[in-house]
Design an enzyme around this catalytic site. Sequence first.
Site, PDB file in Angstrom:
ATOM      1  CG  HIS A 118      41.802  42.500  35.046  1.00  0.00           C
ATOM      2  ND1 HIS A 118      41.471  42.352  33.718  1.00  0.00           N
ATOM      3  CD2 HIS A 118      42.682  43.523  35.084  1.00  0.00           C
ATOM      4  CE1 HIS A 118      42.118  43.244  32.985  1.00  0.00           C
ATOM      5  NE2 HIS A 118      42.870  43.972  33.800  1.00  0.00           N
ATOM      6  CG  ASP A 125      38.680  40.759  32.427  1.00  0.00           C
ATOM      7  OD1 ASP A 125      38.161  41.211  33.460  1.00  0.00           O
ATOM      8  OD2 ASP A 125      39.911  40.738  32.234  1.00  0.00           O
ATOM      9  CB  SER A 168      42.879  46.740  32.126  1.00  0.00           C
ATOM     10  OG  SER A 168      43.925  45.862  31.818  1.00  0.00           O
TER      11      SER A 168
END
Length: 712
Positions: free
Chosen positions: A83, A218, A647
């Site tokens: 992402h 991810d 992230s």
Amino acid sequence: MTKKILLSVFLLPAAMAFAQQYGGMWIPTELNEKEMKDLGMKISAKDIFNPQKPSIKDAVVQFNGGCTAEIISPKGLLLTNHHCGYGQIQAHSTVENDLLTNGFWAKNMGTELPNPGVTVDFIVDIKEVTNQILEGTDNLTEPELSKKIANNIEVYKNSQKIEPYQSISVKSMYYGNKYYAYTIETFKDVRLVGAPPQSIGKFGSDTDNWVWPRHTGDFSMFRIYADKNNKPVEYSKDNVPYVPKHYLPVSIKDKNENDFTFVFGFPGRTTEYLPAIAVEKIMNEIDPARIAVRDVALKTLDEKMRVDNATRIKYASKYASVANYWKKWIGEVEGLKKSNAVEKKVMYEGSLVAKNPEVKTTLDQLNKLYNDQAPYALNNAYYSEVVRNAETLTLANLYSNYITAVEAGRMDEKSLASFKNKLSSFYKDYSAELDAKVTAKLLALYANKTAPQFLPTGFDKYKNEAQNIQSIEEISKNSIITGRSEVNGASLAQDIDKAFSNQDKLIKTLKKDPVYMLFANLKETYMKTADPQYTSLQTKIDALQKKFMAQQMATDKDRKFFPDANSTLRVTYGKVKGSAPRDAVSYNYQTHLAGVMEKYVPGDYEFDVPKKLIDLYNKKDFGIYKDKTGDVPVGFTATNHTTGGNSGSPALDAYGNLVGLNFDRQWEGTMSDINYDPRFSRNIMVDTKYILFIIDKYADSKWLIDEMKIVK
């Protein structure tokens, strides 16, 4: 109530209660090495951050200004979240060559894809510079205080000798009670190396976002390039892979509950030290308003994206961005309620007042200010979210700012070129017809939810959503801002240079544009009735929050304080751990590939699975990537205190080996930005075994595995 709250802390395992009662996002030059070693760390603090010689910090970068990434090979191979690289993957995608759906894997370095504008930042050094920055500020108040601090920062930065490719950023900590200087090295040639299809990299999509158990691969891979002297330069075909000072060994050892882990990265923003009144307002007023706006926008976009492939590609990245914090805020509200955050804050404030009566004066003032600000803050939340999520209004706002700049003489050639580039990028992923429907629904929400004193005269006509859809579509069709009507013989959405060829005519046309006039009326009312009051009160709140922060640190001698996250490099540490977030619900710390297959729904937007992955699972062709269960581990949770910006952060074991890739938090613990609670707060990571399994077995890209140092 008091006994219940206190017991929830005292019943924690002794080590965790001491180390993580309040969580922690620690400046890497100020680590509590003893505490980390007591929890199981085997390396030293100097191994983590050392400006004099290679250390783990030399393998950790801020990716494109928002996420974190880490170097995992001696050839500059970079690992971050899917992402985080989503915008770049999307930019290389077309309907004919859809990398979002199909994935991408370079076969060699020559086929890696450039990404103009993408940067990675290394932190070379960190120094506390409080005395220099606060020099001469003792008796100053706003706005003189801010001016003096800004001047002192410039004086400090100008006094430092740095390389041309370096910069210095001075950051405020503890609400302006301390300041730190960061020496930053920026690389500008970053190329896409590999990304799984979104059916792996985004598996579970919005349904599973912020949720555990999680089965999302991810991750995406990039590579840093440098000049022949290993220095940062702009993209060139002659550049070579960057040789890092340090890169992370990748561990495929099995994980066990209570294993020590730490996460190294750039957490974005937390507010752990707010007074109880502020938390109450967020929980009961601000977050619910934001959620309501995004709920309408997302449902409207989703209806179209599910039935139109071109729209899905065009809006994929934006939809994910909007949905991310929509769901986070929902979890935050629930978590704040479940963890009794307001009550705990009230109790803590009482303990501070008992030790230092001056704290009561500060809290009384803060309570009054927050209550005075409440109606303006609520309108600010609705207005900001409506303008942000109704893209047609966002465009109108951009043109409004453009006109202001032109009329003030601030729009030179360079600024105009930058503005036109921004517009081109915006229009590329903008559907005027779709957003007319979004705008219509959001204006109806705003008209119905906003107090009358904050609405423009006659705005009641927008309360009917069905009528709005027709009227806003008509306005949109006749607007040059939407690109559906022309100016200077061209559409702004299709030929910006021609549309801008006669600036005077463009500005005159803009001022009469129906979308522009609608937005101008809305903005003018907000700027008169809410913004000045909100901003003035916030300035007073900020000044008192600085005082309250200093009082907390001076009064509570038993608590170790860490500064709130502000996108600077931090270390957080904890243990691999499952959770029991609700009555009779208990989660293991590890998920496996079997869980992917359990969730698999053929052809589904969120839970489809590539045939090759199914075949690998059915054949049990797991290679060296299976764990003691005989399956491939996919994700795991731990008690590390993370937030947005983390992230892509590396999750490291006791020896500094990469064991996972941070990408999310457990929904029940998203309130950790405001109130970390070790009972519920868990960060979610992709297991390195799953990452390598996908690269090796699924993508047939063993050449990338061969670059890495694998710890077995």
